[in-house]
Design a protein around this motif. Structure first.
Motif, mmCIF file in Angstrom:
data_model
loop_
_atom_site.group_PDB
_atom_site.id
_atom_site.type_symbol
_atom_site.label_atom_id
_atom_site.label_comp_id
_atom_site.label_asym_id
_atom_site.label_seq_id
_atom_site.Cartn_x
_atom_site.Cartn_y
_atom_site.Cartn_z
ATOM 1 N N MET A 16 0.826 -1.196 0.000
ATOM 2 C CA MET A 16 0.000 0.000 0.000
ATOM 3 C C MET A 16 0.863 1.250 0.000
ATOM 4 N N SER A 17 2.166 1.124 0.202
ATOM 5 C CA SER A 17 3.025 2.287 0.368
ATOM 6 C C SER A 17 3.100 3.197 -0.859
ATOM 7 N N ASP A 18 2.861 2.664 -2.061
ATOM 8 C CA ASP A 18 2.931 3.536 -3.232
ATOM 9 C C ASP A 18 1.557 4.073 -3.641
ATOM 10 N N VAL A 19 0.526 3.800 -2.858
ATOM 11 C CA VAL A 19 -0.816 4.332 -3.098
ATOM 12 C C VAL A 19 -0.888 5.716 -2.458
ATOM 13 N N THR A 20 -1.518 6.661 -3.157
ATOM 14 C CA THR A 20 -1.647 8.015 -2.622
ATOM 15 C C THR A 20 -3.018 8.243 -2.001
ATOM 16 N N VAL A 21 -3.114 9.303 -1.229
ATOM 17 C CA VAL A 21 -4.388 9.697 -0.633
ATOM 18 C C VAL A 21 -5.428 9.910 -1.727
ATOM 19 N N MET A 28 0.051 12.895 -0.878
ATOM 20 C CA MET A 28 0.638 12.203 0.275
ATOM 21 C C MET A 28 0.393 10.699 0.144
ATOM 22 N N SER A 29 1.329 9.913 0.659
ATOM 23 C CA SER A 29 1.119 8.463 0.618
ATOM 24 C C SER A 29 -0.069 8.098 1.502
ATOM 25 N N GLY A 55 -1.173 9.257 5.298
ATOM 26 C CA GLY A 55 -2.497 9.814 5.540
ATOM 27 C C GLY A 55 -3.253 9.025 6.596
ATOM 28 N N PHE A 56 -3.217 7.694 6.490
ATOM 29 C CA PHE A 56 -3.903 6.845 7.464
ATOM 30 C C PHE A 56 -3.266 7.012 8.838
ATOM 31 N N HIS A 57 -1.945 7.123 8.865
ATOM 32 C CA HIS A 57 -1.246 7.347 10.136
ATOM 33 C C HIS A 57 -1.760 8.627 10.803
ATOM 34 N N GLU A 58 -1.932 9.693 10.022
ATOM 35 C CA GLU A 58 -2.437 10.959 10.572
ATOM 36 C C GLU A 58 -3.852 10.784 11.135
ATOM 37 N N LEU A 59 -4.701 10.057 10.428
ATOM 38 C CA LEU A 59 -6.054 9.799 10.933
ATOM 39 C C LEU A 59 -5.996 9.078 12.278
ATOM 40 N N GLU A 60 -5.139 8.081 12.366
ATOM 41 C CA GLU A 60 -5.023 7.291 13.593
ATOM 42 C C GLU A 60 -4.457 8.118 14.746
ATOM 43 N N VAL A 61 -3.355 8.817 14.496
ATOM 44 C CA VAL A 61 -2.687 9.583 15.546
ATOM 45 C C VAL A 61 -3.590 10.706 16.067
#
Length: 143
Positions: free
Chosen positions: A1-6, A88-89, A93-99
């Motif tokens: 999933m790392s090369d998928v963008t927001v 953004m990757s 983006g998912f990390h920001e949602l979680e944090v």
């Protein structure tokens, strides 16, 4: 999933209203569509100005005793607390949602133009779809 963008995972064209629209218009959006959790308020150029939720309408209009047709969204829209860049990757983006413990975050291009919304639920569904199926127990016999 790392090369998928927001941009690839966001929900494009979220529900929007203009700054000159009324609180009644926002209320209609919520009444007509159960799945709408937030209405994004944009200016004449599509730039994100703020967000309206059901809670916003209750607090700023109903509880304040104001008439919904007279209240302009520019006056009650809550400024976005955080936005994401579409380039953004998805991992970041998912990390920001979680944090930040956000359920959804607006996605804006340079210049502030709203292009979508990234939803935690949508990303989690995508992650579940991308997971390979579990291997059956190698000791079991398939009939």
């Amino acid at each position: 999933m790392s090369d998928v963008t927001v941009r690839e995972a966001m929900v494009p064209e979220p529900t929007t209203l203009r700054v000159d629209d009324s609180a009644q218009d926002a209320g209609k959006c919520f009444a007509e569509r159960e799945d709408v959790r937030a209405v994004f308020v944009v200016d004449e150029n599509g730039r994100l100005v703020g967000v309206i939720t059901r809670k916003t309408l209750v607090r700023e209009v109903v509880a304040a005793g104001k008439h919904p047709i007279e209240v302009r969204l520019r006056d009650i829209a809550e400024p976005p607390r955080f936005t994401l860049d579409p380039a953004m990757s998805l991992d970041a983006g998912f990390h920001e949602l979680e944090v930040r413990d956000f359920e959804r975050v607006p996605v804006v291009e340079e210049g502030g133009r709203l292009v979508g919304v990234l939803s935690r639920a949508v990303v989690q569904r995508r992650l579940a779809e991308d997971e390979p199926p579990e291997d059956p127990d190698p000791g079991s016999v398939l009939l």
